[in-house]
Design a protein around this motif. Structure first.
Motif, short mmCIF file in Angstrom:
data_model
loop_
_atom_site.label_atom_id
_atom_site.label_comp_id
_atom_site.label_asym_id
_atom_site.label_seq_id
_atom_site.Cartn_x
_atom_site.Cartn_y
_atom_site.Cartn_z
N THR A 1 5.59 1.21 3.10
CA THR A 1 6.08 0.79 4.42
C THR A 1 5.97 -0.72 4.45
O THR A 1 4.86 -1.26 4.37
N ASP B 1 10.32 -14.61 2.89
CA ASP B 1 11.40 -14.82 1.95
C ASP B 1 11.80 -13.59 1.14
O ASP B 1 12.97 -13.26 1.00
N PHE B 2 10.79 -12.93 0.62
CA PHE B 2 11.02 -11.80 -0.27
C PHE B 2 11.33 -10.53 0.54
O PHE B 2 12.34 -9.87 0.32
N THR B 3 10.46 -10.23 1.49
CA THR B 3 10.58 -8.95 2.20
C THR B 3 11.85 -8.89 3.07
O THR B 3 12.42 -7.83 3.24
N MET C 1 -3.19 -12.61 0.07
CA MET C 1 -4.12 -13.05 -0.97
C MET C 1 -3.52 -14.24 -1.70
O MET C 1 -2.37 -14.52 -1.61
N SER D 1 0.83 -1.21 0.00
CA SER D 1 0.00 0.00 0.00
C SER D 1 0.86 1.26 0.00
O SER D 1 1.95 1.27 0.59
C1 LIG Z 1 -3.76 -5.48 -0.72
C2 LIG Z 1 -2.49 -5.74 0.06
C3 LIG Z 1 -1.73 -4.68 0.53
C4 LIG Z 1 -0.57 -4.92 1.26
N1 LIG Z 1 0.14 -3.86 1.75
C5 LIG Z 1 1.23 -4.09 2.50
C6 LIG Z 1 1.99 -3.01 3.05
O1 LIG Z 1 1.70 -1.84 2.84
N2 LIG Z 1 3.08 -3.31 3.81
C7 LIG Z 1 3.45 -4.61 4.08
O2 LIG Z 1 4.43 -4.83 4.78
N3 LIG Z 1 2.76 -5.66 3.55
C8 LIG Z 1 1.68 -5.42 2.77
N4 LIG Z 1 0.99 -6.48 2.24
C9 LIG Z 1 1.48 -7.85 2.51
C10 LIG Z 1 2.66 -8.19 1.61
O3 LIG Z 1 2.25 -8.20 0.26
C11 LIG Z 1 3.19 -9.58 1.97
O4 LIG Z 1 3.58 -9.53 3.31
C12 LIG Z 1 4.38 -9.95 1.15
O5 LIG Z 1 4.02 -10.11 -0.20
C13 LIG Z 1 4.93 -11.25 1.70
O6 LIG Z 1 6.03 -11.63 0.96
P1 LIG Z 1 7.18 -12.56 1.58
O7 LIG Z 1 7.65 -13.47 0.52
O8 LIG Z 1 8.22 -11.74 2.23
O9 LIG Z 1 6.48 -13.34 2.74
P2 LIG Z 1 6.05 -14.85 2.86
O10 LIG Z 1 6.26 -15.26 4.29
O11 LIG Z 1 6.65 -15.69 1.79
O12 LIG Z 1 4.51 -14.75 2.60
C14 LIG Z 1 3.63 -14.41 3.62
C15 LIG Z 1 2.24 -14.47 3.03
O13 LIG Z 1 2.11 -13.40 2.10
C16 LIG Z 1 1.40 -13.86 0.93
N5 LIG Z 1 2.24 -13.60 -0.24
C17 LIG Z 1 3.51 -14.01 -0.45
N6 LIG Z 1 3.93 -13.59 -1.65
C18 LIG Z 1 2.89 -12.93 -2.21
C19 LIG Z 1 2.68 -12.31 -3.46
N7 LIG Z 1 3.64 -12.28 -4.39
N8 LIG Z 1 1.48 -11.75 -3.72
C20 LIG Z 1 0.48 -11.80 -2.81
N9 LIG Z 1 0.62 -12.37 -1.61
C21 LIG Z 1 1.80 -12.93 -1.31
C22 LIG Z 1 1.13 -15.34 1.10
O14 LIG Z 1 -0.23 -15.50 1.47
C23 LIG Z 1 1.98 -15.77 2.25
O15 LIG Z 1 1.31 -16.69 3.03
C24 LIG Z 1 -0.15 -6.26 1.50
C25 LIG Z 1 -0.90 -7.31 1.00
C26 LIG Z 1 -2.05 -7.07 0.29
C27 LIG Z 1 -2.85 -8.23 -0.24
#
Ligand SMILES: Cc1cc2nc3c(=O)[nH]c(=O)nc-3n(C[C@H](O)[C@H](O)[C@H](O)COP(=O)(O)OP(=O)(O)OC[C@H]3O[C@@H](n4cnc5c(N)ncnc54)[C@H](O)[C@@H]3O)c2cc1C
Length: 424
Positions: free
Chosen positions: A267, A273-275, A424, A255
């Protein structure tokens, strides 16, 4: 509500041209025709489900991304049910056609079960145990892998297309087959365009700032090549970092934290894994942005101008709410409630104090270490606000659902509660 009805209505109508055309041209026994209709509806819904997966941003503005994904999932379930009855009650002399139909059915069923668990919140949002199991399994079945598994649906569509082309009771009708192929080609063209052509038209920019906000959160500012003219408060984008050796180019939603259309601030909590690798992404890295998405601002605009806004954010979930606060703190009464894990995580405390000072307390911010409980909400929010306010909740799925239940219990009607879940 009307938008959602129209949207679901379209899904009901979508298969009808195929069904009516077949009904008009085919001369098979009526009992068999009925089961062929079921197969046609299932196929059309699979196609529509694929078309929805490209998440058009104009459609998001119309009904919201959760509704798009909700219908996408529902169509998958309904199509499986219809396909089951179709395969059980219809017959075919072609062994290959039968096999293709069966393989497609089991392939779609497998993908559906997998996706319901890993991609939808239908199960894991309702059970802490399942959520924990998902978290553990995701160390192997990563989100990226899950998205690839989901693409087996394209193979399923290919098998059903061939299945139909092998059946004499279907393929002999030229007009029907032309329409059948037109449905297929149109949806596959939309999918191909979105995956391989549309990204070239997305917004682009370069990382200008990437610094730490507290222990596990980062502020990432992206300077856009051109303004995000359609950006509205509360919106989010899918971001993909290009050419970075530290992170993959996978799309992740985040967001926008303020209301600047040229330099977007995100933020980001680092937990996966990614973040977790984001701190290694260098300033200057190019970023592609798909979006903007979001419906918070249109909800705010459509509600009574005098209704107070109650913004409840959990952790980094406060981002979307901060941009709403930035846009409306001079004109609306706002109560911003922010739950953080530890006092150090309250990295926006100063910004919130500035807003409070600028508005003469029209905006009131409460930061809480740990979740808000029912008695906190009743203590913080005046009775009039509970009775009339528009509530926006953003955070992890379980926390959003828990807050929603709590608000319902203190008397907030469901139609005044709007939420965004961070998975999502
Ligand atoms: C509408 C929306 C707005 C968001 N805004 C913010 C924000 O402002 N700040 C913030 O810190 N986080 C936000 N998030 C969450 C952020 O997108 C996830 O935390 C991040 O993608 C996780 O990635 P990861 O690989 O580090 O974590 P992981 O531990 O691998 O994933 C954690 C969870 O995040 C989801 N996820 C992982 N990869 C993706 C992807 N590529 N697309 C969608 N979902 C995924 C999965 O459900 C998973 O279970 C938002 C999510 C949504 C849906």
């Amino acid at each position: 509500m009307l938008h959602k009805l129209l949207f679901w209505g379209f899904a009901v109508v979508f298969p009808l041209p195929l069904v009516f055309t077949y009904d008009f041209v085919a001369t098979v026994p009526p009992s068999l025709k009925f089961y062929i209709f079921l197969g046609l509806i299932a196929y059309a819904w699979w196609l529509l489900s694929i078309a929805l997966s490209v998440r058009p941003s104009w459609l998001d503005r119309f009904v919201g991304l959760p509704s798009i994904y909700g219908l996408h999932g529902m169509l998958g379930v309904l199509a499986i049910a219809l396909a089951y009855v179709h395969s059980d009650y219809s017959y075919s002399p072609s062994q290959l056609a039968r096999d293709l139909g069966d393989w497609a059915f089991y392939g779609a069923l497998g993908v559906l079960c997998y996706s319901v668990f890993f991609l939808s919140g239908w199960l894991v949002d309702r059970s802490k145990l399942l959520l924990r199991a998902k978290g553990l399994l995701e160390t192997v079945f990563r989100h990226r892998f899950t998205v690839w598994i989901h693409r087996i649906n394209l193979v399923v569509v290919g098998m059903i297309w061939l299945h139909a082309h092998l059946l004499v009771r279907v393929n002999q009708y030229f007009a029907f087959m032309t329409l059948f192929d037109l449905y297929t080609v149109t949806v596959l063209a939309i999918y191909t365009w979105k995956k391989w052509i549309a990204p070239d038209t997305f917004l682009r920019g370069s990382i200008m700032i990437n610094d730490a906000l507290g222990e596990s959160t980062r502020r990432v500012c992206v300077d856009l090549d051109s303004k995000a003219a359609t950006l509205r408060p509360g919106d989010f984008f899918f971001l993909s970092f290009e050419g970075s050796p530290s992170v993959s180019g996978e799309w992740h939603p985040f967001s926008v934290t303020d209301d600047n259309q040229k330099t977007l601030t995100f933020t980001i909590r680092q937990h996966g894994d990614f973040t977790r690798r984001l701190d290694r992404v260098e300033v200057g890295t190019r970023v592609r942005l798909e979006g903007p998405f979001g419906r918070f601002e249109s909800i705010v605009q459509n509600r009574d101008r005098e209704a107070p806004l109650v913004l409840i954010g959990m952790g980094a979930g406060v981002s979307a709410l901060l941009s709403l606060a930035a846009a409306h703190h001079t004109s609306r009464e706002i109560h911003l409630l922010w739950a953080v894990r530890s006092p150090e995580d309250a990295y926006f405390r100063d910004v919130l104090k500035e807003y409070e000072a600028a508005t003469g307390s029209r905006l009131r911010a409460t930061v809480n270490v740990g979740r808000f409980r029912r008695e906190d909400l009743v203590g913080i929010l005046p009775a009039e606000v509970i009775a009339k306010g528009a509530f926006f909740i953003v955070g992890p799925n379980l926390a959003v659902l828990a807050n929603q239940r709590m608000l319902r219990r203190i008397g907030v009607s469901a139609r005044r509660i709007h939420q965004e879940r961070l998975t999502m």
